[in-house]
Design a protein around this motif. Structure first.
Motif, PDB file in Angstrom:
ATOM      1  N   THR A 245       0.840  -1.210   0.000  1.00 61.76           N
ATOM      2  CA  THR A 245       0.000   0.000   0.000  1.00 61.76           C
ATOM      3  C   THR A 245       0.870   1.254   0.000  1.00 61.76           C
ATOM      4  O   THR A 245       0.619   2.218  -0.743  1.00 61.76           O
ATOM      5  CB  THR A 245      -0.930   0.000   1.230  1.00 61.76           C
ATOM      6  OG1 THR A 245      -1.713  -1.202   1.243  1.00 61.76           O
ATOM      7  CG2 THR A 245      -1.838   1.212   1.209  1.00 61.76           C
ATOM      8  N   LYS A 246       1.905   1.257   0.828  1.00 63.09           N
ATOM      9  CA  LYS A 246       2.825   2.392   0.864  1.00 63.09           C
ATOM     10  C   LYS A 246       3.551   2.550  -0.469  1.00 63.09           C
ATOM     11  O   LYS A 246       3.824   3.662  -0.913  1.00 63.09           O
ATOM     12  CB  LYS A 246       3.833   2.222   2.003  1.00 63.09           C
ATOM     13  CG  LYS A 246       3.259   2.504   3.380  1.00 63.09           C
ATOM     14  CD  LYS A 246       4.368   2.456   4.420  1.00 63.09           C
ATOM     15  CE  LYS A 246       3.810   2.828   5.812  1.00 63.09           C
ATOM     16  NZ  LYS A 246       4.868   2.833   6.832  1.00 63.09           N
ATOM     17  N   ALA A 247       3.847   1.426  -1.086  1.00 65.58           N
ATOM     18  CA  ALA A 247       4.536   1.492  -2.379  1.00 65.58           C
ATOM     19  C   ALA A 247       3.667   2.190  -3.415  1.00 65.58           C
ATOM     20  O   ALA A 247       4.147   2.996  -4.219  1.00 65.58           O
ATOM     21  CB  ALA A 247       4.917   0.088  -2.839  1.00 65.58           C
ATOM     22  N   LYS A 248       2.349   1.884  -3.372  1.00 62.79           N
ATOM     23  CA  LYS A 248       1.435   2.539  -4.313  1.00 62.79           C
ATOM     24  C   LYS A 248       1.377   4.042  -4.048  1.00 62.79           C
ATOM     25  O   LYS A 248       1.371   4.860  -4.969  1.00 62.79           O
ATOM     26  CB  LYS A 248       0.048   1.915  -4.219  1.00 62.79           C
ATOM     27  CG  LYS A 248      -0.020   0.475  -4.697  1.00 62.79           C
ATOM     28  CD  LYS A 248      -1.419  -0.096  -4.555  1.00 62.79           C
ATOM     29  CE  LYS A 248      -1.478  -1.550  -5.029  1.00 62.79           C
ATOM     30  NZ  LYS A 248      -2.841  -2.131  -4.861  1.00 62.79           N
ATOM     31  N   ARG A 249       1.267   4.415  -2.750  1.00 63.73           N
ATOM     32  CA  ARG A 249       1.251   5.837  -2.406  1.00 63.73           C
ATOM     33  C   ARG A 249       2.540   6.521  -2.844  1.00 63.73           C
ATOM     34  O   ARG A 249       2.544   7.679  -3.270  1.00 63.73           O
ATOM     35  CB  ARG A 249       1.050   6.005  -0.898  1.00 63.73           C
ATOM     36  CG  ARG A 249      -0.351   5.658  -0.413  1.00 63.73           C
ATOM     37  CD  ARG A 249      -0.414   5.654   1.090  1.00 63.73           C
ATOM     38  NE  ARG A 249       0.119   6.900   1.645  1.00 63.73           N
ATOM     39  CZ  ARG A 249       0.472   7.052   2.932  1.00 63.73           C
ATOM     40  NH1 ARG A 249       0.361   6.032   3.768  1.00 63.73           N
ATOM     41  NH2 ARG A 249       0.914   8.214   3.351  1.00 63.73           N
ATOM     42  N   THR A 250       3.628   5.795  -2.746  1.00 58.22           N
ATOM     43  CA  THR A 250       4.921   6.355  -3.153  1.00 58.22           C
ATOM     44  C   THR A 250       4.934   6.646  -4.643  1.00 58.22           C
ATOM     45  O   THR A 250       5.467   7.671  -5.084  1.00 58.22           O
ATOM     46  CB  THR A 250       6.061   5.378  -2.793  1.00 58.22           C
ATOM     47  OG1 THR A 250       6.007   5.095  -1.400  1.00 58.22           O
ATOM     48  CG2 THR A 250       7.396   5.974  -3.154  1.00 58.22           C
ATOM     49  N   VAL A 251       4.336   5.759  -5.434  1.00 58.23           N
ATOM     50  CA  VAL A 251       4.288   5.982  -6.876  1.00 58.23           C
ATOM     51  C   VAL A 251       3.482   7.238  -7.188  1.00 58.23           C
ATOM     52  O   VAL A 251       3.828   8.021  -8.078  1.00 58.23           O
ATOM     53  CB  VAL A 251       3.702   4.749  -7.592  1.00 58.23           C
ATOM     54  CG1 VAL A 251       3.460   5.038  -9.057  1.00 58.23           C
ATOM     55  CG2 VAL A 251       4.619   3.560  -7.439  1.00 58.23           C
ATOM     56  N   VAL A 252       2.378   7.454  -6.428  1.00 62.99           N
ATOM     57  CA  VAL A 252       1.566   8.656  -6.640  1.00 62.99           C
ATOM     58  C   VAL A 252       2.373   9.906  -6.319  1.00 62.99           C
ATOM     59  O   VAL A 252       2.350  10.887  -7.075  1.00 62.99           O
ATOM     60  CB  VAL A 252       0.286   8.585  -5.769  1.00 62.99           C
ATOM     61  CG1 VAL A 252      -0.490   9.904  -5.865  1.00 62.99           C
ATOM     62  CG2 VAL A 252      -0.588   7.420  -6.198  1.00 62.99           C
ATOM     63  N   GLU A 253       3.083   9.885  -5.193  1.00 64.32           N
ATOM     64  CA  GLU A 253       3.908  11.046  -4.836  1.00 64.32           C
ATOM     65  C   GLU A 253       5.027  11.263  -5.857  1.00 64.32           C
ATOM     66  O   GLU A 253       5.377  12.398  -6.186  1.00 64.32           O
ATOM     67  CB  GLU A 253       4.510  10.857  -3.444  1.00 64.32           C
ATOM     68  CG  GLU A 253       3.483  10.799  -2.315  1.00 64.32           C
ATOM     69  CD  GLU A 253       2.757  12.119  -2.153  1.00 64.32           C
ATOM     70  OE1 GLU A 253       3.329  13.186  -2.498  1.00 64.32           O
ATOM     71  OE2 GLU A 253       1.601  12.113  -1.693  1.00 64.32           O
ATOM     72  N   LEU A 254       5.545  10.144  -6.359  1.00 62.74           N
ATOM     73  CA  LEU A 254       6.602  10.269  -7.355  1.00 62.74           C
ATOM     74  C   LEU A 254       6.083  10.908  -8.636  1.00 62.74           C
ATOM     75  O   LEU A 254       6.790  11.686  -9.289  1.00 62.74           O
ATOM     76  CB  LEU A 254       7.193   8.886  -7.665  1.00 62.74           C
ATOM     77  CG  LEU A 254       8.307   8.855  -8.718  1.00 62.74           C
ATOM     78  CD1 LEU A 254       9.503   9.697  -8.277  1.00 62.74           C
ATOM     79  CD2 LEU A 254       8.737   7.409  -8.988  1.00 62.74           C
ATOM     80  N   SER A 255       4.861  10.634  -9.007  1.00 57.89           N
ATOM     81  CA  SER A 255       4.289  11.229 -10.213  1.00 57.89           C
ATOM     82  C   SER A 255       4.190  12.751 -10.064  1.00 57.89           C
ATOM     83  O   SER A 255       4.373  13.490 -11.037  1.00 57.89           O
ATOM     84  CB  SER A 255       2.912  10.624 -10.502  1.00 57.89           C
ATOM     85  OG  SER A 255       1.998  10.949  -9.476  1.00 57.89           O
TER      86      SER A 255
END
Length: 402
Positions: A245-255
């Protein structure tokens, strides 16, 4: 475009100078409201070789030989041109047309009716040179005894003079004057041409330096982006196995960060509030990975003023703190503070040092120093770093306009 304007300006200066030279005789040979066109034409004819010399020197010899550093060949061709136009050419013309140049006149005396009895003189009809003295008819005859008597000091014109060091025939005077004037005209032409060439070279050098600066800045900026994304992707890779779940949130922040890098970082300057937003998005991305054992604080001015700074300048200090300031086996902190005083932006980042420091050859701070030097000069910024007592401190001071 700049070269064309400079070329037009140089030729305009030459045109004005020669126009003035051709107008001068119109005023010099004007008497009682009328112009003596015969004298004006003679002046223009004498000026014509100088015009030919200028055209030959300015549009052929200087660009083809002088500017290409063929100095000996240029000097030789220039001297040959001058000798031909002002020495050899006039001499050949004089030999082909003897009446065109003044010579020693020969005077023939004849009875014009105004001097009766002159035909009975013994020198009637004799050719007399203007350099010979004529004996007046009323001159007193001097006896041999009188010739022996001292007559006082000779007149100034009859005093004997020593032989001159160099004596040219009188007919060479105009040629020598033309030769000296031709050398003077060529010298002025060379001076003006070199002046405009130096201006052009200075502009080209300035343009080259700016182009080199832009190229180097783009190179350093291109190094920052891959370096930054490499660290972020490593963080996401570590989170995938720990917390999906954190990994997905990280991808959003990275975008969000990628959007900034793609659309804002390519600009030469950005507003400070956008740079602060980018820093906060990066910190939010890092908070997802690290636990509460890492204390992160950020202090900004209460009201961020509208000022512009180069993009991706401050993020380097924060990224360096996260990369080298996290202590896995204990408490860690990263504190950052931004203040603006007297048209200077102060940004300070303090972080803990790990108990087992990792040897690295990171390029973050090195690239930052190079960018700062290129952007502000050696003496117009300050970047101080300190490592000791378990902490690392980085202080940045750059000029800004509020």
């Amino acid at each position: 475009m700049i070269k064309r304007k400079q070329y037009i300006l140089e030729n305009l200066i030459y045109a004005v100078i020669w126009l003035i030279m051709f107008i001068i005789p119109l005023a010099g040979y004007s008497f009682e409201g009328s112009i003596h066109w015969n004298d004006v034409r003679k002046f223009w004819v004498r000026l014509l070789p100088f015009v030919i010399l200028f055209l030959l020197n300015n549009y052929l010899l200087i660009p083809k030989f002088l500017f290409r550093k063929k100095y000996l060949l240029y000097i030789g061709l220039l001297l040959l041109s001058i000798l031909f136009l002002f020495i050899a050419g006039p001499i050949v013309t004089e030999s082909l047309n003897p009446g065109s140049y003044p010579k020693k006149e020969q005077i023939f005396r004849k009875n014009d009716g105004n001097h009766p009895g002159e035909e009975n003189r013994p020198d009637h009809g004799k050719r007399i040179s203007p350099y010979e003295k004529e004996t007046p008819p009323f001159a007193k005859k001097i006896s041999p005894q009188d010739e022996m008597k001292p007559m006082g000091p000779p007149p100034p014109g009859d005093r004997k003079k020593g032989p001159p060091l160099m004596q040219f025939p009188k007919r060479w005077g105009p040629y020598l004057n033309g030769l000296l004037m031709a050398i003077l005209v060529s010298g002025f032409n060379i001076a003006i041409s070199l002046l405009f060439k130096s201006i052009k070279d200075a502009k080209q050098l300035d343009e080259l330096e700016k182009r080199t600066l832009r190229t180097e800045l783009n190179y350093l900026k291109a190094q920052i982006n891959p370096h930054f994304f490499m660290n972020t992707l490593n963080n996401i890779h570590a989170l995938i196995d720990i917390d999906g779940t954190k990994a997905k949130r990280t991808v959003v922040e990275l975008s969000k960060l990628m959007r900034y890098v793609l659309y804002e970082a390519e600009k030469p300057l950005i507003t400070l509030d956008k740079e602060v937003e980018f820093i906060e998005n990066y910190i939010a991305l890092m908070r997802i990975r690290y636990t509460e054992d890492v204390e992160i604080t950020s202090i900004y001015p209460q009201a961020i003023p509208y000022i512009q700074i180069p993009p991706l300048l401050l993020i380097t200090l924060i990224e360096n703190a996260f990369k080298h300031g996290i202590n896995i086996n204990g408490k860690s902190y990263i504190h950052s503070q931004m203040t603006i005083e007297d048209e200077h932006l102060l940004y300070s980042v303090v972080n803990t040092l790990p108990t087992d420091p990792i040897s690295t050859t990171g390029m973050g701070l090195d690239n930052l120093r190079k960018r700062l030097e290129l952007l502000f000069g050696k003496d117009n910024y300050m970047l101080e770093t300190y490592a000791g007592n378990g902490v690392f401190i980085a202080n940045l001071n750059i000029p800004v306009k509020t």
